[in-house]
Design an enzyme around this catalytic site. Structure first.
Site, mmCIF file in Angstrom:
data_model
loop_
_atom_site.group_PDB
_atom_site.id
_atom_site.type_symbol
_atom_site.label_atom_id
_atom_site.label_comp_id
_atom_site.label_asym_id
_atom_site.label_seq_id
_atom_site.Cartn_x
_atom_site.Cartn_y
_atom_site.Cartn_z
ATOM 1 C CD1 TRP A 325 -2.984 1.456 0.936
ATOM 2 C CD2 TRP A 325 -1.390 2.403 2.150
ATOM 3 N NE1 TRP A 325 -3.435 2.703 1.311
ATOM 4 C CE2 TRP A 325 -2.470 3.309 2.047
ATOM 5 C CE3 TRP A 325 -0.260 2.791 2.876
ATOM 6 C CZ2 TRP A 325 -2.465 4.563 2.654
ATOM 7 C CZ3 TRP A 325 -0.252 4.047 3.470
ATOM 8 C CH2 TRP A 325 -1.338 4.912 3.357
ATOM 9 C CG HIS A 326 3.435 2.190 3.259
ATOM 10 N ND1 HIS A 326 2.844 1.110 3.876
ATOM 11 C CD2 HIS A 326 3.362 3.200 4.142
ATOM 12 C CE1 HIS A 326 2.451 1.472 5.088
ATOM 13 N NE2 HIS A 326 2.741 2.736 5.270
ATOM 14 N N GLY A 327 3.750 1.801 -1.369
ATOM 15 C CA GLY A 327 4.378 2.196 -2.624
ATOM 16 C C GLY A 327 4.734 1.010 -3.481
ATOM 17 C CG PHE A 484 3.211 6.366 1.135
ATOM 18 C CD1 PHE A 484 4.217 6.020 0.246
ATOM 19 C CD2 PHE A 484 3.543 6.606 2.440
ATOM 20 C CE1 PHE A 484 5.535 5.896 0.669
ATOM 21 C CE2 PHE A 484 4.857 6.487 2.882
ATOM 22 C CZ PHE A 484 5.849 6.134 1.993
#
Lengths: 484, 302
Positions: A325-327, A484
Site C-alpha cells: 500500500w505504501h508504494g 503514498f
C-alpha cells in the site's frame, strides 16, 4: 497546499471565519463551504486530479444509493465489485502500473521471452491511497448494511474530500465520519483549544523534528557508500524519527484542524516507539490503516480463526499488502514481510495481546524489563525502517552489511557536526516530552485550569514551541506520506 | 467562541510582543556590536562577498576595515553599510566587491533569493531592516522573512559570545582546488556566470541603493574587482557593459586582469593566503586605493 506553509496559515483562518460566522446557520451551506475549501486545498497542488476525486465520489455515491434499494444478493455483489474495481483501478493505474509492467518484463526476460513495452510517465495523485480507502469503506459498510446509504450528495462529497485528512489521513470510516456531516456542529471551546494545541504540537513534530532529521537521513541514505557503520546507524535513527515526526505530525495537524470545525477524527498514533512488542507497535502506529486492513481484509480472510497455518497466511497477507500500500517498490514489500516475521512468534504463542495498556502507567520511569522490551522493539523497528527508506533491496542489504562491519566502531562522521548535534539534542528533548505526555491523547494535551500559575506556564511552553518551530525549523520538506 | 478568539488573539499578540521586544533589544545591542565597530583612525570600509573577503588582507591594508562575507549579496551589503555607518561616524570611503558574478542572475537566485541563504542572513541582519526592506522580503520571500524575524532571537547569544567573523572580515582561504577546477573547466566548459550574461534586477536595485546611500551620506564609493584566474579574465564583457550602462560615474578599480601566478589562487576566483598577501602588499606599496595612482597603473576602468 502544505500544512506547514504560509498559504495554509492564511487559508485556515479564512475558512474558519466563513464556517462559523457566515455559513453557520445552514448545515448544507456549511458542508458546501467545506467541499469548496477542500477542493481548493487539493487543487492548490494540482487541480487536474480533482476530477479523479469527483469521479470516485459520484461513483460511490451512486453505487451506495443503488445498494440501498437493491435486495438481490448477486446484484449487490456486482455493485460492490464495481466500486472496488473503479477505486482500486485508479489506484492500480496511477500507483502500480509501472511496477507491474517492469516486473512482468523482468520475469519474462528471465525465462528468455523478450517483451517490448514502455513505462508511462505517470504522476501519482497526492493522497490517492488515502481517499480511495476512505470511499471504499463507505461502499463496503453500505454493502454489509452497517451503514445507511446517504442521500445527501454534499455531505458525502465533504466526507470524501474533507481537507484536513484528504491527502494523508487518518483514513476515516464512513460509519464514524459521515454521520458528523449530517448533524449541526456547535462550537466547543475546549475542543477547539485542544485542536489548536494539537496543531502546534504537530507543526513542532513536522518542522523541528522531521525536517531536521530528514536532512541527515537523506544525506546518509543517498550516499550510504561514503559513510561508516556508526553513521549509518544514526542515519537509520534519524529516519526513524523523521517518519514518525512527519506522519504523526501531519495526523496531529489534521485532527487538530478538524476539531476547530467541530469534527472528531480517529486517533492515528499512540506513542508507538514506547511499545513493548511489535504487536503493540502495530496497535499504536498508523492506527487508521492497521484497523482498516483488520476490518476489511484480515477479518474477511478469516482473521485469527481457523488453524495455525491460516493465521500465519492471513498475517503475512495483511502485512505484505500493508507494505505494498505504501508504494510500488519491493522495499515496501520487504518491510511488510519483515514486520510479519517479527509478529509471527507473538501470534503463534498467543502473546500478541499482552500489552494493551500504556507502559509504566502512572510512573515516571519504566521497569528494567519494560525498558529492555521497549529498546528491543525499537531496535527491530529501526532495522525494518532501513528497508522502507532504502532505494532498493540491494541498497538495503549493502546499508545493513556496512552497519555490521568493523566501521560500526568508528566515530560517526557528518559534514556539519554542529547541526547533527543540535538535531540529536532536539530529538532527545522530543522523546522526553513524548514520554511524559504518553498518557494523554498527544504530548501537549494539557488540561485547562483556572490557576493563574498554570496558565502562565502553559503560555511559556507555547511560546517556546512557537519560537522553536521558527528557530530550529529544518528546510521545508514535503510530507513523506503524500507520496503514498 | 468569544473566549476562543480572545485566547488565540491574545497568544498571537503575546508572540508578536515578544518578537517586537526581541527586535528592539537586538537593535539596541547591534549598536554596541564590536564586530561592526571600526577603530577610530580607520575610515575606509571594504564590503562584498568572498572575493574581497579572501583577497584584501586588512592586517596589511591597515587603514581599512574588511567586513566582506562569503555570499553576501548587495542586499546584505546595503544593510551592513547602513548599520556600520550609523555606529562609525568617521566612515568616509567604501570599497565594494564588483565582479561579473555579483550582478549575474544565477547568483541572485543562489544568494539573495535563496531561502536557506536568507534564513541564515536574517538571523543577524533583521535588526538592520528598514520598512522598505521588510516589504521587499515580504513580497519576495515571505516565509523566510517571518522565519528570520523569529530567528533573530539567537542574536544576543552571538553578541555575548562574540564571533568576530559573524558579519565578515578578512580570512585565509582554506581550500586549494585550482587544478581540479581547471580540469573541470576543460571537461564541462566555463562556469555559468562567465559563460553568458543575464543581469540580476534585484542586485542592481540594491547596488543602486548603496550608491544613493553613499551619495546622501558623503561617503565615497569605489567598486573593486579582485584578481581572477587568467582563464576567466577575458570573459567579463557582461560586467563591463553593465557598468557602462548603470554606474559609469562610480570609480571602478579593476584588478581582475592583474598578472598573478597559479600558485596565488585557491580556485579560479579566490586568492589563497599568499595571493592575498601579494595583492594587498601591492595595493599598499603602490597606493592603488588612491584613484589617481590606480589610474596611473591602468587599474581604473574608464
Amino acid at each position: 497546499m502544505l500544512f506547514n506553509s504560509i498559504d495554509f496559515a492564511l487559508f485556515l483562518p479564512i475558512v474558519f471565519v466563513l464556517y462559523w460566522f457566515v455559513t453557520n446557520r445552514n448545515l448544507k451551506l456549511q458542508n458546501f463551504l467545506l467541499v469548496v475549501a477542500s477542493y481548493l486545498f487539493y487543487g492548490w497542488w494540482d487541480w487536474r486530479f480533482l476530477s479523479l476525486i469527483l469521479f470516485s465520489t459520484i461513483v460511490d455515491y451512486s453505487i451506495g444509493r443503488k445498494l440501498g434499494v437493491e435486495n438481490n444478493h448477486n446484484k449487490r455483489k456486482i455493485l460492490l465489485w464495481a466500486s472496488i474495481l473503479v477505486n482500486l483501478g485508479f489506484l492500480g493505474f496511477f500507483k502500480y502500473y509501472n511496477f507491474f509492467l517492469d516486473n512482468f518484463i523482468a520475469a519474462f526476460s528471465f525465462f528468455g521471452a523478450e517483451i517490448k513495452a514502455n513505462s508511462l510517465n505517470i504522476i501519482l495523485p497526492v493522497g490517492i491511497s488515502f481517499y480511495t480507502f476512505q470511499t471504499l469503506s463507505y461502499t463496503i459498510d453500505v454493502y454489509k448494511r452497517k451503514l445507511e446509504p446517504t442521500k445527501d450528495l454534499i455531505a458525502f462529497t465533504a466526507f470524501v474530500s474533507f481537507f484536513p485528512q484528504l491527502v494523508a489521513g487518518p483514513i476515516e470510516r464512513a460509519t464514524h465520519l459521515l454521520p458528523q456531516f449530517y448533524k449541526k456542529r456547535t462550537f466547543d471551546y475546549s475542543k477547539a483549544a485542544d485542536g489548536m494545541r494539537q496543531i502546534l504540537w504537530g507543526l513542532f513534530k513536522k518542522i523541528v523534528i522531521a525536517d531536521n532529521c530528514a536532512e541527515f537521513a537523506n544525506q546518509i541514505f543517498n550516499n550510504s557508500a561514503d559513510f561508516n557503520g556508526s553513521t549509518l546507524v544514526l542515519g537509520a535513527l534519524f529516519f526513524t524519527f523523521q517518519i514518525y515526526g512527519d506522519f504523526s505530525g501531519y495526523s496531529d495537524i489534521a485532527i487538530g484542524t478538524s476539531r476547530l470545525f467541530g469534527f472528531d477524527l480517529m486517533r492515528n498514533f499512540n506513542f508507538p516507539y514506547f511499545s513493548r512488542d511489535i504487536a503493540e507497535f502495530w496497535r499504536r502506529w498508523h492506527i487508521s490503516l492497521s484497523t482498516w486492513f483488520r476490518d476489511y481484509l484480515y477479518i474477511p480472510l478469516g482473521g485469527s480463526r481457523g488453524g495455525t497455518w491460516m493465521k500465519i497466511r492471513n498475517t503475512f497477507i495483511i502485512f505484505i499488502v500493508s507494505g505494498f500500500w505504501h508504494g510500488a517498490n519491493w522495499t515496501f514489500i520487504a518491510w511488510g514481510t519483515l514486520n510479519a516475521i517479527y509478529f509471527l512468534p507473538l501470534l503463534i504463542t498467543k502473546n500478541n495481546r499482552n500489552h494493551l495498556d500504556t507502559v509504566a502507567l502512572g510512573k515516571y520511569l519504566p521497569s528494567a524489563k519494560e525498558a529492555f522490551s521497549m529498546l528491543f522493539t525499537f531496535g527491530l523497528t529501526v532495522f525494518a525502517w532501513i528497508f522502507f527508506r532504502a532505494n532498493s533491496i540491494k541498497h538495503a542489504f549493502s546499508y545493513i552489511s556496512e552497519i555490521f562491519s568493523t566501521s560500526l566502531f568508528e566515530l560517526p562522521k557528518f559534514d556539519d557536526m554542529r547541526s547533527a548535534s543540535i538535531t540529536t539534542m532536539l530529538v532527545l528533548i522530543f522523546v522526553l516530552a513524548e514520554w511524559f505526555g504518553r498518557e494523554r491523547q498527544f504530548a501537549l494535551a494539557f488540561k485547562e485550569s483556572n490557576s493563574m500559575k498554570e496558565s502562565i506556564l502553559r503560555k511559556i511552553v507555547y511560546l517556546i514551541i512557537i519560537y522553536s518551530i521558527f528557530v530550529f525549523g529544518g528546510t521545508q520538506q514535503d510530507f513523506i506520506y503524500f507520496q503514498f | 467562541m468569544k473566549k476562543f478568539l480572545y485566547k488565540v488573539i491574545g497568544m498571537s499578540l503575546l508572540t508578536i510582543g515578544v518578537l517586537g521586544l526581541s527586535t528592539f533589544i537586538n537593535y539596541m545591542l547591534s549598536n554596541y556590536d564590536d564586530s561592526l565597530r571600526m577603530k577610530k583612525n580607520i575610515n575606509t570600509l571594504i564590503l562584498g562577498d568572498s572575493h574581497t573577503k579572501y583577497a584584501l588582507n586588512d592586517n596589511i591594508l591597515n587603514d581599512t576595515y574588511n567586513l566582506s562575507q562569503n555570499a553576501d549579496s548587495y542586499f546584505d551589503s546595503y544593510l551592513k553599510l547602513k548599520q556600520v555607518d550609523k555606529i562609525n561616524p568617521q566612515l568616509d570611503t567604501v570599497f565594494l566587491s564588483f565582479s561579473q558574478h555579483n550582478i549575474h542572475k544565477c547568483i541572485e537566485n543562489r544568494w539573495l533569493l535563496n531561502p536557506a541563504h536568507l534564513r541564515d542572513r536574517l538571523k543577524l541582519y533583521t535588526p538592520f531592516l528598514g520598512a522598505e526592506e521588510c516589504l521587499f522580503l515580504l513580497e519576495k520571500r515571505p516565509e523566510e522573512f517571518i522565519t528570520g524575524l523569529f530567528n533573530q532571537i539567537q542574536y544576543p547569544i552571538n553578541f555575548l559570545f562574540n564571533n568576530d567573523d559573524l558579519f565578515g572580515g578578512y580570512d585565509e582561504l582554506e581550500h586549494n582546488i585550482l587544478k581540479q577546477e581547471i580540469e573541470n573547466q576543460k571537461k564541462n566548459g566555463i562556469r555559468q556566470e562567465y559563460k553568458s550574461f543575464n543581469d540580476a534586477p534585484l542586485e542592481l536595485k540594491y547596488l543602486k541603493k548603496i550608491v544613493k546611500y553613499c551619495n546622501e551620506n558623503n561617503i565615497t564609493l569605489i567598486l573593486i574587482n579582485p584578481p581572477l584566474h587568467k582563464s576567466l579574465q577575458n570573459k567579463q564583457d557582461g560586467l563591463y557593459k553593465f557598468y557602462k550602462k548603470n554606474f559609469s560615474n562610480i570609480p571602478f578599480l579593476d584588478f581582475s586582469k592583474i598578472a598573478m601566478k597559479d600558485s596565488c589562487f585557491g580556485d579560479m576566483v579566490h586568492l589563497n593566503p599568499s595571493g592575498s598577501k601579494y595583492f594587498s602588499k601591492l595595493i599598499k606599496q603602490e597606493d592603488l586605493f588612491n584613484i589617481n595612482h590606480a589610474r596611473a597603473h591602468n587599474f581604473l576602468h574608464e
